[in-house]
Design an enzyme around this catalytic site. Structure first.
Site, PDB file in Angstrom:
ATOM      1  N   LYS A 112       0.861  -1.182   0.000  1.00 41.85           N
ATOM      2  CA  LYS A 112       0.000   0.000   0.000  1.00 41.85           C
ATOM      3  C   LYS A 112       0.890   1.222   0.000  1.00 41.85           C
ATOM      4  CE  LYS A 112      -2.550   1.564   3.605  1.00 41.85           C
ATOM      5  NZ  LYS A 112      -3.708   1.693   4.518  1.00 41.85           N
TER       6      LYS A 112
ATOM      7  N   ARG B  77     -10.489  -0.844   6.574  1.00 37.71           N
ATOM      8  CA  ARG B  77      -9.576  -1.800   7.190  1.00 37.71           C
ATOM      9  C   ARG B  77      -9.186  -1.372   8.601  1.00 37.71           C
ATOM     10  NH1 ARG B  77      -4.580  -2.001   9.280  1.00 37.71           N
ATOM     11  NH2 ARG B  77      -5.014   0.210   9.009  1.00 37.71           N
TER      12      ARG B  77
ATOM     13  N   GLY C  36      -4.606   6.176  15.307  1.00 38.32           N
ATOM     14  CA  GLY C  36      -3.772   7.323  14.939  1.00 38.32           C
ATOM     15  C   GLY C  36      -2.420   7.256  15.605  1.00 38.32           C
TER      16      GLY C  36
END
Lengths: 222, 222
Positions: A69, A112, A217
């Site tokens: 990715k 995801r 995060g």
């Protein structure tokens, strides 16, 4: 000659990707990773400053495939009303290295992330969890509510967001209640933190004993 | 909404990419890199064994753009008659991180490698170089002959390859002469090594004083 790879844009991904399928897929991925069946180098990151953006590359080899990715994170995109996170996913045939598919990864990243939280919540949160607190009201807040509702039967969803108006809009959308962060977290069985804040948005002392926290995060060391 | 990125397959790349344009572009890239204007993290590599393949990721930020190349190298593909090197190139808008273009990178890799050799040869080889020796007869041999002919006026091109028949076929194609590696290298002004051999294919003592060598390959520590 080699066939050309399949290309899926975000709408095509949306038509095929279902949260209900993604959660068990993420469970399997985490099990494979913990069993040492996954090769996943530390992601490499390029900082683009100005304007203060990041390009991150996340390759992996799993028992099911090979690929990567490429994700970009540009906080300043919020002012332009375009997504802060964008991504492209690229799959390769592990037998020959032939490119198989290129997919827009923005929605996949969104779903995801929440699916991993749902897999963890399924296994770690109290089985009878009734109250969910969501700190944040963006893309990840929405995705988390969708995913977590699939693993627990919440009777109440509480919302806080740095901008009161956003919290109220989001609460209305998901049939929840907007309130202060402390009121949201106190007594909640499951807490999700999905803000871009670099400062703490909650205190540990607010947490109910036995509650489960999905902290999203903080993907960079700052 | 964000526009969907441009996708270019190998045939579309072939229609637009010209070696004569690529050589000065590579010169500029090398100059920018040496001037510290390029951010280029060490590439990350995943080994896929079996079947003995590699996936390498090469991201870069330059004054002209942001992106990455994902390249696969599967030596065993040669037996299957499919390319040993395949690649996909992915460009991103440095201002917003938005995906701009996805391009098949096999031909770009083939041409770019030779273009870098040509840029180096242009600056480092004797200006009156007349004899070119090519050790190898594959994709890179062909591409190097095309590129090097643009920077020097060769009167003779000599070819050696581990398989004699391949050397003769290739020599015929480029109007060169097939011979032993030693005969090819002795007296040559420019030498190119473009084999997959892990063992040396030439000796330093064969080299003419002042000759220029483009040594391609050996991209991994073995």
């Amino acid at each position: 000659m080699v066939n050309k790879p399949l290309f899926l844009n975000e709408e095509q991904v949306r038509q095929h990707l279902r949260m209900v399928d993604l959660i068990p897929a993420m469970e399997k991925a985490l099990i494979d990773f913990s069993a040492g069946k996954v090769t996943q180098p530390v992601r490499s990151v390029i900082k683009i400053d100005p304007p203060g953006g990041f390009l991150g590359l996340m390759p992996a080899l799993t028992p099911d495939g090979l690929g990567l990715k490429a994700v970009t994170f540009y906080p300043s995109n919020a002012e332009r009303r375009i997504p802060t996170h964008m991504a492209t996913i690229f799959l390769v045939d592990p037998e020959t290295g032939t490119p198989l598919a290129i997919m827009d990864g923005r929605l996949i990243t969104e779903m995801r992330t929440a699916a991993v939280s749902a897999a963890a919540t399924k296994l770690l949160a109290p089985p009878d969890a009734k109250i969910l607190a969501v700190l944040g009201s963006g893309v990840q807040a929405r995705s988390h509510v969708e995913a977590l509702r699939l693993v627990r039967k919440f009777e109440e969803i509480r919302v806080w967001s740095p901008t009161r108006q956003h919290a109220e809009q989001f609460a209305k959308e998901i049939r929840g209640k907007a309130m202060s962060a402390e009121d949201a977290v106190r007594g909640a069985d499951v807490v999700v933190t999905v803000t871009n804040s670099k400062a703490p948005v909650m205190k540990g002392s607010w947490l109910k004993r036995g509650s489960h926290v999905n902290a999203i995060g903080a993907c960079r060391p700052n």
